[in-house]
Design a protein around this motif. Structure first.
Motif, short mmCIF file in Angstrom:
data_model
loop_
_atom_site.label_atom_id
_atom_site.label_comp_id
_atom_site.label_asym_id
_atom_site.label_seq_id
_atom_site.Cartn_x
_atom_site.Cartn_y
_atom_site.Cartn_z
N SER A 47 24.14 23.07 42.05
CA SER A 47 23.67 24.39 41.63
C SER A 47 24.44 25.50 42.34
O SER A 47 24.97 25.32 43.44
N VAL A 48 24.46 26.67 41.69
CA VAL A 48 25.12 27.83 42.29
C VAL A 48 24.35 28.31 43.53
O VAL A 48 24.96 28.87 44.45
N ASN A 49 23.04 28.09 43.56
CA ASN A 49 22.27 28.48 44.75
C ASN A 49 22.72 27.68 45.97
O ASN A 49 22.88 28.22 47.07
N THR A 50 22.91 26.38 45.77
CA THR A 50 23.40 25.54 46.87
C THR A 50 24.80 25.96 47.28
O THR A 50 25.11 26.04 48.47
N ALA A 51 25.65 26.25 46.28
CA ALA A 51 27.02 26.68 46.58
C ALA A 51 27.02 27.99 47.36
O ALA A 51 27.82 28.18 48.28
N TYR A 52 26.12 28.90 46.99
CA TYR A 52 26.04 30.18 47.71
C TYR A 52 25.66 29.95 49.18
O TYR A 52 26.24 30.56 50.09
N ARG A 96 32.17 17.73 47.83
CA ARG A 96 30.71 17.76 47.77
C ARG A 96 30.18 18.04 46.37
O ARG A 96 28.97 18.03 46.15
N ILE A 97 31.07 18.30 45.42
CA ILE A 97 30.64 18.63 44.06
C ILE A 97 30.27 17.36 43.30
O ILE A 97 31.09 16.45 43.18
N ALA A 143 33.75 22.94 29.88
CA ALA A 143 32.43 23.14 30.47
C ALA A 143 32.42 22.69 31.93
O ALA A 143 31.81 23.36 32.78
N HIS A 144 33.10 21.59 32.21
CA HIS A 144 33.17 21.11 33.59
C HIS A 144 33.92 22.10 34.47
O HIS A 144 33.46 22.43 35.58
N ARG A 145 35.06 22.59 33.96
CA ARG A 145 35.83 23.57 34.74
C ARG A 145 35.02 24.83 34.98
O ARG A 145 35.04 25.41 36.08
N ALA A 146 34.31 25.29 33.94
CA ALA A 146 33.49 26.50 34.09
C ALA A 146 32.40 26.29 35.14
O ALA A 146 32.11 27.19 35.94
N ALA A 147 31.80 25.10 35.15
CA ALA A 147 30.75 24.82 36.13
C ALA A 147 31.32 24.80 37.54
O ALA A 147 30.73 25.34 38.48
N VAL A 148 32.51 24.19 37.69
CA VAL A 148 33.14 24.14 39.02
C VAL A 148 33.54 25.53 39.48
O VAL A 148 33.33 25.91 40.64
N ILE A 149 34.11 26.32 38.54
CA ILE A 149 34.48 27.70 38.89
C ILE A 149 33.24 28.51 39.28
O ILE A 149 33.28 29.34 40.20
N GLY A 150 32.13 28.26 38.59
CA GLY A 150 30.88 28.93 38.96
C GLY A 150 30.44 28.59 40.38
O GLY A 150 29.97 29.46 41.12
#
Length: 300
Positions: free
Chosen positions: A3-8, A39-40, A131-138
């Motif tokens: 999740s982006v929250n975890t990444a933040y 970690r992704i 979609a995978h790239r967009a998720a990773v970039i996010g």
């Protein structure tokens, strides 16, 4: 990490661990990517599920199509089957028991379906990869936001001190243990500006707290001898003056204390270099990246 929250949160941890608070954005992004890549672990997206479904159907259809092509080839061909491929005799006998036209039509239909499915799978695979790239970039972006949020807080409290150099054309100011008044602060700033490259920096006519206090051929500066942190308003005032400067000189802001949260953000967007000076110890610190660059490269 999904999740982006975890990444933040991970980005904030990275920001707290970075040694150089003035690290360039590109270097910070590379550091973040190296740190979070292992970690992704993303969940399968809808696009990936769709691709896998079409790919599974194609995998089932290909053997059937190969069998149909083999039957058609054996029916229309008059060649002798080699001894090593005698099992094909059974397939030929079975194919000959079927309607000739039906075998050909079914084979053609299967080939057409396989061709269509190949294009469908290729398109679905492209969308799944996007979609995978967009998720990773996010995730990268969220981590970068977390890291820069921490670094901005660190930058507001930790400046980068200048290292006076004997190789510069003008020496830095001397310590003034008893402090200075507002005009004395402007004199100190003019000396610092000459030391870091603005060799013709001079005080302007005394106009109180407003306007430009020190100017040269390459830069203009406003000086605040405050007992409190500088807010956004004086920075905005200097930005307006700089925007209307016909010589397009670089804008510098000097204060004896520090800067409020929004002041540094505004200065970064406006391209204004922020400094904190100390008359008592003859110190000068860069409080944002623009100031740090000028301290290292000189005003040019």
């Amino acid at each position: 990490m999904r999740s982006v929250n975890t990444a933040y949160k991970v980005g904030r941890e990275i920001g707290r661990g970075v040694g150089d608070v003035w690290i360039a954005d590109d270097a910070l992004r590379r550091h973040i990517q190296r740190t979070i890549d292992p970690r992704i672990k993303l969940l399968r997206s809808d696009e990936e599920k769709t691709r896998d479904g079409w790919a599974g159907l194609l995998a089932l259809l290909v053997p059937v199509t190969l069998l149909a092509v083999t039957c058609t080839t054996l029916l229309v061909g008059s060649f002798e089957i080699p001894e090593t491929l005698r099992f094909l005799d059974g397939i030929r006998l079975w194919a000959e028991s079927l309607p000739y036209v039906a075998v050909i039509l079914v084979t053609a239909l299967l080939l057409f379906l396989v061709l269509v499915l190949v294009f469908v799978v290729v398109g679905a695979n492209r969308r799944a990869n996007e979609a995978h790239r967009a998720a990773v970039i996010g995730l990268y972006s969220a981590a970068f936001r977390g890291a820069t949020a921490v670094l901005e807080n660190r930058r507001r409290s930790v400046g980068v001190p200048i290292e006076p150099s004997a190789h510069r054309a003008f020496p830095p100011p001397s310590p003034r243990p008893n402090g200075v008044d507002a005009r004395g602060a402007e004199e100190i700033v003019a000396q610092w500006m000459r030391h870091i490259g603005e060799v013709d920096a001079e005080l302007t006519s005394y106009t109180g707290d407003g306007g430009i206090d020190v100017l040269g051929s390459k830069s203009i500066a406003q000086v605040k001898h405050y007992a409190k942190s500088v807010g956004v308003a004086p920075i905005r005032e200097l930005a307006g003056v700089a925007a209307n400067d016909p010589h397009r000189r670089v804008a510098l802001f000097f204060t004896s204390t520090g800067y409020a949260r929004g002041a540094i953000d505004f200065a970064d967007n406006a391209g204004i270099a922020l400094f904190v000076y100390s008359a008592e110890r003859a110190g000068l610190e860069a409080m944002n990246a623009k100031a740090k660059t000028l301290m290292h490269n000189g005003i040019s």
